[in-house]
Design an enzyme around this catalytic site. Structure first.
Site, PDB file in Angstrom:
ATOM      1  N   GLU A 500       0.827  -1.223   0.000  1.00 49.41           N
ATOM      2  CA  GLU A 500       0.000   0.000   0.000  1.00 49.41           C
ATOM      3  C   GLU A 500       0.859   1.271   0.000  1.00 49.41           C
ATOM      4  O   GLU A 500       0.618   2.203   0.761  1.00 49.41           O
ATOM      5  CB  GLU A 500      -0.987  -0.007   1.173  1.00 49.41           C
ATOM      6  CG  GLU A 500      -2.027  -1.106   1.017  1.00 49.41           C
ATOM      7  CD  GLU A 500      -3.268  -0.924   1.881  1.00 49.41           C
ATOM      8  OE1 GLU A 500      -3.534   0.190   2.313  1.00 49.41           O
ATOM      9  OE2 GLU A 500      -3.946  -1.929   2.090  1.00 49.41           O
TER      10      GLU A 500
HETATM   11  C1  LIG Z   1       3.032  -9.503   0.597  1.00 51.18           C
HETATM   12  C2  LIG Z   1       2.592  -8.540  -0.441  1.00 51.18           C
HETATM   13  C3  LIG Z   1       1.246  -8.375  -0.716  1.00 51.18           C
HETATM   14  C4  LIG Z   1       0.841  -7.520  -1.752  1.00 51.18           C
HETATM   15  N1  LIG Z   1      -0.473  -7.465  -2.114  1.00 51.18           N
HETATM   16  C5  LIG Z   1      -0.813  -6.813  -3.264  1.00 51.18           C
HETATM   17  C6  LIG Z   1      -2.125  -6.913  -3.796  1.00 51.18           C
HETATM   18  O1  LIG Z   1      -3.009  -7.550  -3.216  1.00 51.18           O
HETATM   19  N2  LIG Z   1      -2.390  -6.299  -4.974  1.00 51.18           N
HETATM   20  C7  LIG Z   1      -1.441  -5.576  -5.643  1.00 51.18           C
HETATM   21  O2  LIG Z   1      -1.745  -5.060  -6.703  1.00 51.18           O
HETATM   22  N3  LIG Z   1      -0.195  -5.436  -5.143  1.00 51.18           N
HETATM   23  C8  LIG Z   1       0.148  -6.055  -3.992  1.00 51.18           C
HETATM   24  N4  LIG Z   1       1.425  -5.949  -3.499  1.00 51.18           N
HETATM   25  C9  LIG Z   1       2.390  -5.132  -4.195  1.00 51.18           C
HETATM   26  C10 LIG Z   1       2.874  -3.936  -3.393  1.00 51.18           C
HETATM   27  O3  LIG Z   1       1.938  -2.922  -3.435  1.00 51.18           O
HETATM   28  C11 LIG Z   1       4.232  -3.552  -3.994  1.00 51.18           C
HETATM   29  O4  LIG Z   1       5.151  -4.506  -3.512  1.00 51.18           O
HETATM   30  C12 LIG Z   1       4.662  -2.177  -3.650  1.00 51.18           C
HETATM   31  O5  LIG Z   1       3.903  -1.280  -4.375  1.00 51.18           O
HETATM   32  C13 LIG Z   1       6.142  -1.934  -3.962  1.00 51.18           C
HETATM   33  O6  LIG Z   1       6.510  -2.382  -5.232  1.00 51.18           O
HETATM   34  P1  LIG Z   1       7.816  -3.301  -5.413  1.00 51.18           P
HETATM   35  O7  LIG Z   1       7.761  -4.363  -4.402  1.00 51.18           O
HETATM   36  O8  LIG Z   1       7.892  -3.679  -6.823  1.00 51.18           O
HETATM   37  O9  LIG Z   1       9.023  -2.360  -5.010  1.00 51.18           O
HETATM   38  P2  LIG Z   1       9.735  -1.264  -5.947  1.00 51.18           P
HETATM   39  O10 LIG Z   1       8.710  -0.428  -6.594  1.00 51.18           O
HETATM   40  O11 LIG Z   1      10.749  -1.927  -6.778  1.00 51.18           O
HETATM   41  O12 LIG Z   1      10.443  -0.366  -4.849  1.00 51.18           O
HETATM   42  C14 LIG Z   1      11.654  -0.773  -4.215  1.00 51.18           C
HETATM   43  C15 LIG Z   1      12.070   0.297  -3.219  1.00 51.18           C
HETATM   44  O13 LIG Z   1      12.282   1.538  -3.895  1.00 51.18           O
HETATM   45  C16 LIG Z   1      11.556   2.561  -3.251  1.00 51.18           C
HETATM   46  N5  LIG Z   1      11.145   3.549  -4.244  1.00 51.18           N
HETATM   47  C17 LIG Z   1      10.564   3.346  -5.447  1.00 51.18           C
HETATM   48  N6  LIG Z   1      10.374   4.517  -6.074  1.00 51.18           N
HETATM   49  C18 LIG Z   1      10.824   5.484  -5.260  1.00 51.18           C
HETATM   50  C19 LIG Z   1      10.901   6.894  -5.303  1.00 51.18           C
HETATM   51  N7  LIG Z   1      10.471   7.594  -6.335  1.00 51.18           N
HETATM   52  N8  LIG Z   1      11.430   7.554  -4.255  1.00 51.18           N
HETATM   53  C20 LIG Z   1      11.878   6.894  -3.187  1.00 51.18           C
HETATM   54  N9  LIG Z   1      11.835   5.563  -3.070  1.00 51.18           N
HETATM   55  C21 LIG Z   1      11.312   4.861  -4.084  1.00 51.18           C
HETATM   56  C22 LIG Z   1      10.377   1.869  -2.610  1.00 51.18           C
HETATM   57  O14 LIG Z   1       9.900   2.626  -1.502  1.00 51.18           O
HETATM   58  C23 LIG Z   1      11.012   0.568  -2.169  1.00 51.18           C
HETATM   59  O15 LIG Z   1      11.642   0.760  -0.929  1.00 51.18           O
HETATM   60  C24 LIG Z   1       1.816  -6.778  -2.451  1.00 51.18           C
HETATM   61  C25 LIG Z   1       3.163  -6.903  -2.130  1.00 51.18           C
HETATM   62  C26 LIG Z   1       3.559  -7.778  -1.152  1.00 51.18           C
HETATM   63  C27 LIG Z   1       5.018  -7.949  -0.873  1.00 51.18           C
END
Ligand SMILES: Cc1cc2nc3c(=O)[nH]c(=O)nc-3n(C[C@H](O)[C@H](O)[C@H](O)COP(=O)(O)OP(=O)(O)OC[C@H]3O[C@@H](n4cnc5c(N)ncnc54)[C@H](O)[C@@H]3O)c2cc1C
Length: 829
Positions: A500
């Protein structure tokens, strides 16, 4: 006389600025002052007259709108429009989604505390209370976290109970067969479930927040609502929502999943539909869902829906068994029991009716998601992460009293006290923020900035709390098994941090980045005016903005110099909190000014200066959290015994906010402005806050290690099993026995010290042999000896850790696996 007049000018200007006086008051004051000055200086009347006429002419340009717009505002407007960074529609949707609530007051520099105090503190209806006490407790009882971990699913009984009792339809109105619960009730249920296990909490919270029900309620067609909502409410459908893809996580608006409008066959007929390819991951409940919301970009190259070939992000509701959908595999998110997995599909044809809201909502998906996000984000993670903290405060506090080292309860060592203090105050604060924010949702708010504040800060505080708890319980927290009351929460903490809106991104980009535009009383209007080319709107916003900025600078400086002692505060606040309201008002004015100066000097570049933006977001957030603590203290009747929790939490917020101010100023790109900010506006007499005192910390820690109404309030609704074989059950009983036994124990030690009793060698008798000797020697009575024995037995239950056969008992678990498929039986099915 001349010097008197010159000396009079700054206080007069300050008084006008402090009171945010309108233009004409400034003009009147300027006119009168010039006239007086001319007289005092002995100017010839012709000179005084000329100066006054010139001044009046200048003032008229500012006072008469048509003149001001034409000669002053128009050039500024042009420059502003040229400098305004371009913004995509998705950025605009994100910025404009939701509503502004209490954070707007804090942002504006002059918070109306009476307003905060007038917000109703949420309460449960009798029906909601009964659901929390009965059904929610029963679901907790049905959840055996360890067994569920072993079989990687909730038990069939727990699944059945979740569906039958309507846990999946708490937010669905009664007319559709749902519970129609308030946001607060929903939050209470999730909080309580989380004190037991993340498995039922996550399983329940997803359908009630990001699941499609929320989208259907707001945007669904009547047919979609009447088909899906009753089925979702009854648990006949299990929902999921699929947005994230391997290439688009935080930057969710860039999802490459796409669909093309085309004709195809559906239920034996040729219909207009979409051929959609998608690759989604991390989708909660996906492996067991029966229907999922799907976000993808919709294209219409053949103009079948209209002239726009790129319709934009679209949300559809897709049955999990729809031909071409590939679903059922699982991710393994840090050993979580709840379901999570990928959803994939290639060229899957689906009719346009699958779009949530029907074909006319094609391309509206991002706006829909942004608008619905705020409510869910205000509830799910703040609830689950407060639940973890409550459980930690309750269990770790008890453990710290029951566990002895160096012949002393570990909770009495100052080092452990420090951790306990943070656990107590963070739990108090998180719960305050959770409840206040759920209350805002019930008032009809969709607080986009506040929801990000509570999501970020409650999950971060939970991380700190659970980490502190792990440190206090030592090895007992590390060895997993049914007797470990903390290790599973520790495993799950990073999930809340990541989902989220991952926390780093939320802090760096959203809290201030979005807050600055949404909460600022003038910036959004200025931007709208620039985008639409509306000079009149810009004129009003721009000059209002100038007055506001000057006023905040003066107010912050004056309040800094006077220690904000004269700031008026509503009469009806608790006297012991009065100063906090005054100091928060000062910080609010200083923040409003520093925010303006940052935006004014860095403009669009501030978006890339994430460290500065993050610190500004911290200040806003900490003021919000402190407000929630103050509101809670009042709502709970100013409990004197709880005051240490309130005081520590607020001091900590203020100290952290002060550090965040310092961090912004120290790194401000313009050194002149940095000095002005530090020496004049923000800290004219130095930094007012130090860390909360050790004495106060001691008071807080003490509250955690003994039974009291304060401890019960702090950890209200923690699920407490009676069974002494469960860690939470044995801890409660052991704490009571320990407190009762302590005077007896002291009696024995005193007798020993005074030489009235010599235990002799205690070979082979274990840690409790001394009590037997004391009883034999007549130092303690039979009842006292029995009490010490009981305390010892309960302590032994509390401190034990699990051990397993060499294969960790996996053979037994594997026996549950269906031999034919090689898959675990899906209990949800
Ligand atoms: C257990 C679990 C349940 C989930 N459930 C759902 C679900 O039901 N439906 C769904 O659609 N999604 C779901 N998600 C997805 C979740 O919303 C994403 O994991 C989240 O949005 C982060 O994306 P990412 O993991 O690809 O990290 P990335 O986007 O690769 O980010 C990696 C890091 O970079 C940081 N970052 C990225 N961009 C910036 C920026 N501009 N400035 C500063 N920092 C930045 C982030 O904060 C993070 O620390 C789930 C994820 C998990 C792990």
């Amino acid at each position: 006389m001349i010097w008197w007049f010159i000396a009079l000018l700054p206080p007069l200007a300050c008084a006008l600025a402090y009171g945010r006086a309108p233009f004409f008051a400034w003009a009147g004051m300027g006119f009168a002052w010039l006239a007086g000055f001319g007289w005092a200086a002995g100017w010839p009347s012709a000179l005084t007259g000329t100066v006054l006429v010139l001044f009046a002419a200048l003032a008229a340009i500012f006072l008469l709108q048509p003149l001001r717009r034409r000669f002053v505002t128009r050039p500024i407007f042009r420059a502003f429009r040229a400098a305004l960074p371009s913004m995509s529609q998705t950025e605009r949707d994100a910025l404009e989604a939701g509503t502004v609530w209490w954070e707007g007051e804090l942002f504006g520099g002059r918070p109306a505390w009476a307003k905060l105090l007038s917000y109703p503190w949420p309460k449960l209806t009798p029906e909601e209370q009964s659901f929390l006490d009965k059904e929610t407790s029963e679901l907790c009882r049905l959840t055996d976290d360890w067994k569920a971990t072993q079989r990687q699913d909730l038990s069939p009984e727990a699944w059945r109970y979740i569906k039958e009792q309507g846990f999946l339809g708490m937010i669905i109105p009664k007319e559709y067969g749902g519970k129609g619960f308030s946001a607060y009730a929903h939050s209470q249920v999730v909080t309580k479930l989380s004190t037991r296990s993340s498995a039922p909490a996550v399983t329940v919270m997803v359908p009630n927040s990001l699941g499609p029900a929320e989208l259907l309620l707001h945007y669904g067609t009547p047919e979609q609502k009447s088909h899906y909502l009753p089925r979702l409410a009854k648990g006949l459908e299990i929902p999921a929502f699929a947005l994230t893809s391997p290439w688009a996580g935080s930057d969710a608006a860039s999802i490459p999943d796409s669909g093309v409008v085309c004709k195809g066959e559906w239920q034996g007929r040729e219909v207009l539909g979409m051929r959609v390819s998608f690759d989604k991951r991390y989708i909660t409940l996906a492996p067991v869902c029966t229907v999922f919301g799907l976000a993808f970009r919709l294209y219409d190259p053949d103009g079948l829906l209209g002239a726009n070939p790129d319709l934009g992000i679209t949300c559809a509701l897709v049955p999990a068994d729809h031909p071409g959908v590939n679903i059922g595999r699982r991710h393994f998110p840090l050993n979580a029991v709840w379901m999570n997995g990928p959803i994939r599909g290639r060229d899957v044809f689906m009719p346009l009716d699958f779009i949530i809201g029907g074909p006319q909502m094609a391309g509206q998906g991002w706006r829909m998601l942004m608008e619905c996000l705020a409510a869910g984000r205000s509830i799910s993670l703040p609830g689950s992460n407060t639940g973890m903290q409550k459980m930690t405060a309750r269990a770790v506090g008890a453990y710290a009293r029951v566990r002895y080292q160096f012949k002393t309860a570990i909770g009495r060592f100052e080092g452990v006290e420090e951790a306990l203090t943070r656990i107590g105050a963070n739990t108090y604060l998180s719960d305050a923020a959770r409840v206040m924010t759920a209350g805002a949702v019930d008032l009809g708010e969709k607080p986009s900035v506040v929801s990000a504040i509570v999501k970020y800060h409650v999950t971060e505080r939970a991380r700190q709390t659970v980490n502190d708890g792990m440190d206090v319980v030592g090895g007992k927290g590390i060895c997993l098994g049914p007797q470990n009351m903390l290790g599973r929460a520790y495993q799950q903490i990073p999930v809340g941090i990541t989902v989220e809106g991952a926390n780093i991104l939320t802090r760096s980009l959203i809290l201030f980045g979005q807050g600055a535009i949404r909460c600022h009383p003038y910036v959004l209007d200025e931007m709208h005016a620039a985008q639409r080319g509306e000079l009149a709107l810009f004129d009003k916003a721009f000059w209002g903005h100038i007055g506001y900025t000057v006023s905040n600078a003066v107010r912050a400086c004056v309040m800094g110099i006077t220690g904000s002692h004269f700031v008026t505060v509503p009469e009806n606040v608790a006297p012991e909190t009065r100063r906090y309201y005054q100091q928060l008002t000062r910080f609010s004015a200083a923040f409003a000014f520093i925010a303006d100066i940052s935006m004014g000097t860095m403009g669009g570049a501030l978006k890339r200066k994430e460290k500065l933006s993050a610190r500004l977001g911290d200040i806003l957030s900490l003021m919000y959290l402190a407000s929630a603590v103050l509101r809670r203290y009042e709502a709970e009747g100013r409990q004197a015994a709880d005051a240490p929790l309130m005081h520590w939490a607020i001091w900590d917020c203020m100290f952290r906010a002060q550090n965040a101010f310092e961090g912004v100023i120290a790194n401000f790109p313009n050194q002149f402005l940095a000095t002005l900010l530090r020496r004049v506006v923000v800290f004219p007499l130095g930094r007012p806050y130090v860390v909360p005192s050790d004495e106060l910390g001691h008071e807080v820690a003490k509250l955690l290690i003994e039974p009291s109404p304060t401890r019960d309030r702090l950890t209200s609704d923690v699920y407490l099993p009676k069974d002494l074989e469960e860690p939470a059950g044995s801890l409660e009983a052991a704490l009571l026995a320990t407190v009762e036994a302590e005077p007896v124990e002291a009696k024995v030690r005193r007798a020993q010290k005074e030489g009235r009793f010599e235990p002799g060698l205690l070979v082979g008798g274990g840690v409790d042999a001394i009590w037997q000797r004391a009883f034999d020697a007549g130092v303690i009575s039979a009842d006292e000896f029995a009490l010490l024995k009981r305390r010892g037995e309960l302590r032994d239950k509390v401190i034990r850790v699990d051990d397993f056969p060499y294969d960790f008992g996996l053979r037994e678990v594997l026996a549950e696996i269906e031999p034919a498929t090689g898959k675990a039986m899906p209990a949800a099915a």
